[in-house]
Design a protein around this motif. Structure first.
Motif, mmCIF file in Angstrom:
data_model
loop_
_atom_site.group_PDB
_atom_site.id
_atom_site.type_symbol
_atom_site.label_atom_id
_atom_site.label_comp_id
_atom_site.label_asym_id
_atom_site.label_seq_id
_atom_site.Cartn_x
_atom_site.Cartn_y
_atom_site.Cartn_z
ATOM 1 N N TYR A 139 69.985 45.168 33.580
ATOM 2 C CA TYR A 139 69.296 44.864 34.830
ATOM 3 C C TYR A 139 69.691 43.377 35.255
ATOM 4 O O TYR A 139 69.541 42.590 34.362
ATOM 5 C CB TYR A 139 68.042 45.343 34.940
ATOM 6 C CG TYR A 139 67.616 46.557 34.473
ATOM 7 C CD1 TYR A 139 67.747 47.854 35.185
ATOM 8 C CD2 TYR A 139 67.130 46.827 33.017
ATOM 9 C CE1 TYR A 139 67.238 48.949 34.833
ATOM 10 C CE2 TYR A 139 67.006 48.037 32.539
ATOM 11 C CZ TYR A 139 66.921 48.988 33.611
ATOM 12 O OH TYR A 139 66.421 50.195 33.028
ATOM 13 N N TYR A 147 61.326 46.896 39.744
ATOM 14 C CA TYR A 147 60.804 47.837 39.006
ATOM 15 C C TYR A 147 59.280 47.698 38.663
ATOM 16 O O TYR A 147 58.395 48.676 38.679
ATOM 17 C CB TYR A 147 61.717 48.458 37.960
ATOM 18 C CG TYR A 147 62.780 49.267 37.979
ATOM 19 C CD1 TYR A 147 62.274 50.721 38.343
ATOM 20 C CD2 TYR A 147 64.037 49.061 37.589
ATOM 21 C CE1 TYR A 147 63.410 51.560 38.610
ATOM 22 C CE2 TYR A 147 65.148 49.848 37.756
ATOM 23 C CZ TYR A 147 64.874 51.166 38.327
ATOM 24 O OH TYR A 147 65.716 52.114 38.605
ATOM 25 N N VAL A 148 59.315 46.578 38.199
ATOM 26 C CA VAL A 148 57.810 45.930 37.505
ATOM 27 C C VAL A 148 56.888 45.929 38.716
ATOM 28 O O VAL A 148 55.814 46.451 38.826
ATOM 29 C CB VAL A 148 57.926 44.706 36.795
ATOM 30 C CG1 VAL A 148 56.672 44.261 36.249
ATOM 31 C CG2 VAL A 148 58.873 45.007 35.539
ATOM 32 N N GLY A 152 55.941 49.351 39.594
ATOM 33 C CA GLY A 152 54.884 49.835 38.624
ATOM 34 C C GLY A 152 55.455 50.347 37.209
ATOM 35 O O GLY A 152 54.659 50.822 36.552
ATOM 36 N N ARG A 153 56.852 50.148 37.175
ATOM 37 C CA ARG A 153 57.489 50.686 35.912
ATOM 38 C C ARG A 153 58.086 49.853 35.084
ATOM 39 O O ARG A 153 58.442 48.578 35.247
ATOM 40 C CB ARG A 153 58.796 51.766 36.628
ATOM 41 C CG ARG A 153 58.156 52.829 37.411
ATOM 42 C CD ARG A 153 57.695 53.667 36.768
ATOM 43 N NE ARG A 153 57.689 54.959 37.644
ATOM 44 C CZ ARG A 153 57.535 56.227 37.355
ATOM 45 N NH1 ARG A 153 57.592 56.458 36.131
ATOM 46 N NH2 ARG A 153 57.272 57.394 38.109
ATOM 47 N N MET A 154 58.175 50.077 33.616
ATOM 48 C CA MET A 154 58.670 49.133 32.805
ATOM 49 C C MET A 154 60.376 49.213 32.341
ATOM 50 O O MET A 154 60.447 50.556 31.900
ATOM 51 C CB MET A 154 57.893 48.979 31.626
ATOM 52 C CG MET A 154 56.744 48.233 31.655
ATOM 53 S SD MET A 154 56.968 46.338 32.037
ATOM 54 C CE MET A 154 56.995 45.766 30.327
ATOM 55 N N PRO A 155 61.132 48.293 32.855
ATOM 56 C CA PRO A 155 62.520 48.860 32.629
ATOM 57 C C PRO A 155 62.803 48.443 31.100
ATOM 58 O O PRO A 155 64.001 48.775 30.788
ATOM 59 C CB PRO A 155 63.227 48.004 33.549
ATOM 60 C CG PRO A 155 62.288 46.775 33.851
ATOM 61 C CD PRO A 155 60.960 47.188 33.658
ATOM 62 N N LYS A 157 61.383 47.135 26.821
ATOM 63 C CA LYS A 157 60.225 46.602 25.941
ATOM 64 C C LYS A 157 60.616 45.466 25.247
ATOM 65 O O LYS A 157 59.854 44.617 24.795
ATOM 66 C CB LYS A 157 59.824 47.795 24.778
ATOM 67 C CG LYS A 157 59.333 49.153 25.887
ATOM 68 C CD LYS A 157 59.101 50.339 24.571
ATOM 69 C CE LYS A 157 58.686 51.294 25.277
ATOM 70 N NZ LYS A 157 58.608 52.500 24.412
ATOM 71 N N ARG A 174 56.803 37.531 33.239
ATOM 72 C CA ARG A 174 56.370 38.646 34.048
ATOM 73 C C ARG A 174 56.480 39.928 32.958
ATOM 74 O O ARG A 174 55.411 40.803 32.610
ATOM 75 C CB ARG A 174 57.034 39.192 35.191
ATOM 76 C CG ARG A 174 56.365 40.305 35.849
ATOM 77 C CD ARG A 174 55.060 39.907 36.685
ATOM 78 N NE ARG A 174 54.671 41.141 37.246
ATOM 79 C CZ ARG A 174 53.550 41.755 36.780
ATOM 80 N NH1 ARG A 174 52.756 41.365 35.860
ATOM 81 N NH2 ARG A 174 53.011 42.736 37.331
ATOM 82 N N PHE A 177 53.653 39.221 30.302
ATOM 83 C CA PHE A 177 52.303 39.907 30.693
ATOM 84 C C PHE A 177 52.240 41.279 30.542
ATOM 85 O O PHE A 177 51.179 41.758 30.246
ATOM 86 C CB PHE A 177 52.313 39.351 32.103
ATOM 87 C CG PHE A 177 51.755 38.079 32.503
ATOM 88 C CD1 PHE A 177 51.234 37.217 31.651
ATOM 89 C CD2 PHE A 177 51.896 37.309 33.666
ATOM 90 C CE1 PHE A 177 50.730 35.993 31.909
ATOM 91 C CE2 PHE A 177 51.937 36.097 33.767
ATOM 92 C CZ PHE A 177 51.366 35.260 32.854
ATOM 93 N N GLU A 178 53.157 41.869 30.907
ATOM 94 C CA GLU A 178 53.059 43.407 30.715
ATOM 95 C C GLU A 178 53.557 43.983 29.506
ATOM 96 O O GLU A 178 53.537 45.250 29.241
ATOM 97 C CB GLU A 178 53.918 44.058 31.788
ATOM 98 C CG GLU A 178 53.785 43.822 33.326
ATOM 99 C CD GLU A 178 52.428 44.291 33.609
ATOM 100 O OE1 GLU A 178 51.786 45.194 33.020
ATOM 101 O OE2 GLU A 178 51.880 43.833 34.720
ATOM 102 N N GLY A 179 53.436 43.038 28.398
ATOM 103 C CA GLY A 179 53.424 43.676 26.972
ATOM 104 C C GLY A 179 54.790 43.684 26.375
ATOM 105 O O GLY A 179 54.943 44.171 25.226
ATOM 106 N N ALA A 180 55.540 43.479 27.091
ATOM 107 C CA ALA A 180 57.206 43.604 26.534
ATOM 108 C C ALA A 180 57.448 42.110 25.662
ATOM 109 O O ALA A 180 56.630 41.166 25.817
ATOM 110 C CB ALA A 180 58.185 43.634 27.665
#
Lengths: 446, 477
Positions: A139, A147-148, A152-155, A157, A174, A177-180
């Motif tokens: 991407y 997406y994020v 609200g989607r995770m492209p 990990k 970012r 923060f979202e766990g990736a």
């Protein structure tokens, strides 16, 4: 439909241009925006750091956009959403702007002036010509950001980022923060293309390695990315054999530069600057087609949105002047007077000198300037000239020459391609030099 | 018991399916990928060759000339883009003129019309962008270009409308001879059929060798390409070849039927039957060799690169027909270049062959025509207005680079054998094929696909299972 002014794009550039034009007295104007709300890419930039220059406070992207959207609404500036401009052409002095939307279908507006505010797009994997497979999981950083932050989607990990442009740096943080797991950022150049503060706040604070002079030389995985191979590059940006390292990941984000989106400008026949990928403009941010103005990232890619707003306000004001000058003389209503008060320099005695062009040369490390030409007759007392340098410099100076006379020498502790530079030219200084034809801006090193 | 199973939904399998759908036969196509046109057919030059390359008397020669003749009519019947733009073979050294003459002679023997040798200056008059080094060229006005996706999809859709069933995402694992026909084992269960047609591309030898002792051997021969922005699509108007080398036709420079510029391919034999990765060496090689044909190749305008695999059979010609030791098992194997050009003719040839041996009645209600997805990018202002009046979704632009609207995308999903993947939408509508390479439209296309298919966005794939775009919700990894 007839309009005095059509503004193409309702992002930061379009909003600032529209507000300035309206405040300068243009009331028959229209913003055309392709997304479902105003604000452009700021809507997905939910991090803070916007507006330090303009508002002296740190705002998020949507907050920064909201300030302008509120103002545009208060000024009752008309706009259309989910509306795509598909063509601009000329009919005499008029510009024919064709757009499509679900409510109206295909419509052509006859406009006296147009401001191009279409922004830019990201360089894709294809344009970078990175070899390997073509699986899902590759991407551009901006697409991943959408997406994020919007969906609200995770492209992904496990992430590798190529390119240290600002969006890539922001997305490194970012995604973390979202766990990736962001494994590293590889940068082809020996320096980062992003802002210093972003390298500190988005990489260093999260222990994400930044590998300078590295690139991705192979992408593995047939359905989804499974790994990328990175390698060190030499001084010609060529990968050095033997330095390859395979990094397991499911996602490759690309932040490798932005390209002004000038397909519409091209169709209209606007003259382009090969360095910026944006139109060539004069002091009024007017292109080589009269009544067609450009500002923001469609003109040249900016580092801070504050500068986009400032530049675009200038374009809006100048478009208003253009419309004012060309209006029938008998309609001197309140709005016209407003134009005179704010931009009254372009009156009759000056237009006699309309032929006096001063070319701005970008040399010795200065890659380009916006504007690239100044008409003294239309110049404000102070003219901002923006540019970028082509390499990293320490302890250098920006030197400005009028003809061969030095008129400015600004010491700079550091200069970098990632940060936009500017000088402010004084009209009185340029006027004081007889028959001035050229101003030169250069990087001076010891 | 089926009458006929076709293994493989590439251009060859789909052309055969469409020809067989003229008859009162129970035909199905079994395809391992999630869509038609996912193998060799999706990554090639998109050229309709004139027919001077193949050895006179070979199947390649015969079917190429016939396929070329059929293509124009077929493009009208099935509504896919085809253009007879002419082609040239360039010669850079006067000493090699003999090779052009040999091609000319071969072409004439094959029945190619209007072939002639022209001088370098004459060639540059037709194509001002050609290199000054060109001294002679073989000019073939009958050469053409076609969209390989649209051709394949059009054939498949039309076959489906005429009753052919497509089992996508179904991988053949074994083929066994049985009384009165064949047992075809797949990842989704067993199928029985009187007749099996093997159109499985690079896998065709593997399938053939399951039922026949007269073994064939197919090597995947990789070819890499660079695709350029439409802004430079006019660099040449004809398809520009170079004199062939022992590895094939040399690197070509051609406009595509959609107005891009395409440069490629090289030819490298590989072991991996799914090895469609590009390589740094390959890409640099094709740009270097392609660059010889023109004054300057605008490499800054590359928008993507890709690789495809040719199904090269050892003996060098197509293997088409019933296997000697396996009655009812028909091959369409070794279909490498000029396979795309030949596809309609292969369909006709093989269908005739099958019906000659296993007679079948022609259908009375065969639908010969197919209407493609309307293109807003190509429509006139009046046509645009009319389309929007009928369906306002045609005014909602999703892909800005190629001007593709929601109306076209919904159509591509809803039509027979509709798209279920992002690549499926892309190949049917061109959404995502432009200069930003889907950066802008892919989230929107994913959203439309999920909505129309009634699934969650996380289930939408690029192509096959495993190529999902989204790996969960935020704070959910």
């Amino acid at each position: 439909m007839e309009k005095d002014l059509v503004i193409i794009g309702g992002g930061p550039a379009g909003l600032a241009a529209a507000i300035a034009a309206k405040e300068a007295g243009v009331s028959n104007l229209l913003i055309l925006e392709r997304d479902n709300k105003l604000g452009g890419i700021l809507n997905q930039c939910i991090h803070n750091g916007f507006g330090l220059h303009t508002f002296k406070e740190e705002l998020t992207g949507p907050e920064y956009a909201a300030r302008f959207i509120d103002k545009a609404l208060k000024l009752e500036i008309p706009y259309k959403l989910e509306t795509m401009v598909i063509d601009i052409s000329r009919d005499g002095d008029f510009k024919m702007v064709s757009y499509m939307n679900r409510e109206e279908g295909l419509v052509t507006v006859k406009a006296k002036a147009v401001i191009l505010c279409m922004g830019c797009r990201e360089r894709s994997r294809g344009a970078l010509n990175i070899p390997g497979y073509r699986p899902a999981g590759i991407y551009t950083a901006g697409t991943a950001q959408r997406y994020v932050n919007i969906e609200g989607r995770m492209p992904g990990k496990e992430v590798v980022i190529l390119g240290s442009g600002d969006i890539g740096l922001i997305m490194a943080r970012r995604m973390t923060f979202e766990g990736a797991k962001v494994k590293l950022v590889a940068e082809l150049m020996p320096y980062s293309g992003g802002l210093k503060r972003n390298i500190a706040q988005c990489l260093k604070d999260f222990d994400i390695p930044l590998l300078l002079s590295h690139t991705v030389v192979d992408i593995k995985g047939k359905e989804r990315v499974e790994a990328v191979v990175i390698a060190k590059v030499d001084e010609n940006s060529k990968p050095i054999p033997g330095t390859e390292e395979e990094i397991k990941c499911d996602t490759l984000l690309l932040s490798c530069g932005l390209i002004p989106e000038n397909e519409l400008s091209g169709g209209l026949g606007v003259g382009m600057n090969r360095v910026t990928g944006g139109p060539l403009v004069n002091e009024s941010l007017e292109t080589d087609i009269e009544g067609v103005f450009a500002c923001g990232n469609v003109l040249h890619v900016h580092d801070l949105v504050d500068y986009v707003s400032e530049e675009s306000a200038q374009a809006g004001k100048k478009a208003a002047e253009y419309l004012g000058v060309n209006e029938e003389k008998d309609s001197c209503d309140k709005e016209r007077c407003a134009i005179k008060e704010t931009g009254g320099k372009s009156d009759d005695k000056d237009t006699e000198k309309a032929d006096h062009f001063i070319k701005i040369n970008a040399v010795d490390g200065v890659r380009y300037t916006v504007p690239s030409v100044i008409r003294l007759s239309h110049m404000e007392d102070r003219q901002t000239v923006r540019f970028r340098v082509g390499a990293v410099y320490k302890k250098a100076a920006i030197q400005v020459l009028a003809g061969d006379k030095e008129i400015m020498n600004l010491k700079k502790a550091a200069l970098a391609p990632g940060e936009m530079e500017q000088v402010i030219l004084q009209k009185s200084v340029l006027e004081s030099i007889p028959d001035l034809e050229e101003v030169t801006i250069r990087v001076k090193t010891d | 018991m089926q009458d006929i199973i076709i293994i493989g939904a590439g251009v060859t399998g789909c052309a055969i399916a469409r020809e067989l759908s003229r008859y009162d036969l129970d035909v199905c196509v079994i395809e391992k990928s999630s869509d038609v046109c996912e193998g060799t057919s999706k990554a090639n030059s998109g050229i309709v060759h004139a027919g001077y390359d193949a050895k006179p008397g070979s199947l390649k020669a015969k079917l190429n000339v016939r396929g070329n003749e059929m293509m124009e009519q077929l493009s009208k019947e099935l509504d896919f883009p085809f253009k007879r733009n002419g082609s040239m073979v360039l010669c850079f050294d006067e000493k090699d003129k003999g090779q052009l003459e040999r091609l000319l002679d071969q072409g004439r023997q094959n029945g190619v019309k209007d072939l002639r040798i022209i001088t370098g200056d004459e060639a540059r008059k037709i194509e001002p962008g050609l290199s000054d080094e060109v001294c002679f060229a073989l000019y073939a006005p009958t050469g053409g270009i076609v969209c390989p996706f649209n051709l394949t999809i059009a054939l498949a859709e039309n076959a489906a409308v005429n009753g052919v069933k497509f089992h996508l995402g179904t991988k053949v694992t074994d083929v066994l001879k049985e009384d009165g026909g064949y047992l075809v084992k797949t990842s989704k269960g067993d199928f029985k059929s009187r007749i099996v047609v093997n159109a499985s591309g690079v896998y065709a030898a593997k399938i053939h060798n399951l039922v026949s002792d007269e073994k064939i051997n197919i090597v995947p021969r990789k070819g890499e390409y660079c695709l350029f922005d439409k802004m430079v699509g006019g660099l040449v108007s004809s398809t520009i070849f170079q004199l062939p080398t022992k590895y094939g036709k040399g690197v070509l420079v051609t406009p595509t039927v959609h107005g891009n510029l395409l440069v490629g391919p090289n030819a490298v034999d590989i072991d991996d039957f799914e090895g469609v990765n590009t390589t740094a060496e390959g890409l640099s090689d094709i740009l270097k060799r392609g660059g010889l044909s023109v004054k300057q190749l605008p490499t800054r305008q590359i928008i993507t690169s890709f690789a495809g695999l040719r199904a090269h059979e050892d003996k060098g010609d197509f293997v088409i027909g019933e296997a000697n030791d396996a009655p009812g098992f028909f091959d369409a194997a070794g279909i490498e270049s000029p396979g795309l050009s030949c596809a309609p003719a292969i369909g006709e040839y093989l269908a005739d062959m099958i019906v000659a041996k296993y007679p079948a009645k022609k259908k009375e209600n065969f639908v010969s025509k197919r209407k493609g997805i309307p293109s807003m990018a190509l429509a006139s202002p009046e046509e645009k207005k009319k389309l929007i009046e009928e369906n306002p979704l045609y005014a909602n632009v999703v892909c800005r680079c190629e001007l593709v609207t929601e109306g076209e995308i919904v159509d591509s999903i809803k039509r027979p054998l509709g798209a279920t993947t992002l690549d499926g939408v892309k190949r049917r509508t061109r959404a995502g094929m432009g200069r930003c390479q889907a950066g802008f439209c892919s989230p929107k296309t994913v959203e439309i696909l999920a909505r129309e298919l009634g699934v969650d966005e996380a289930e939408i794939t690029k192509n096959d299972r495993g190529s999902e775009f989204i790996l969960g919700d935020i704070k959910d990894v």
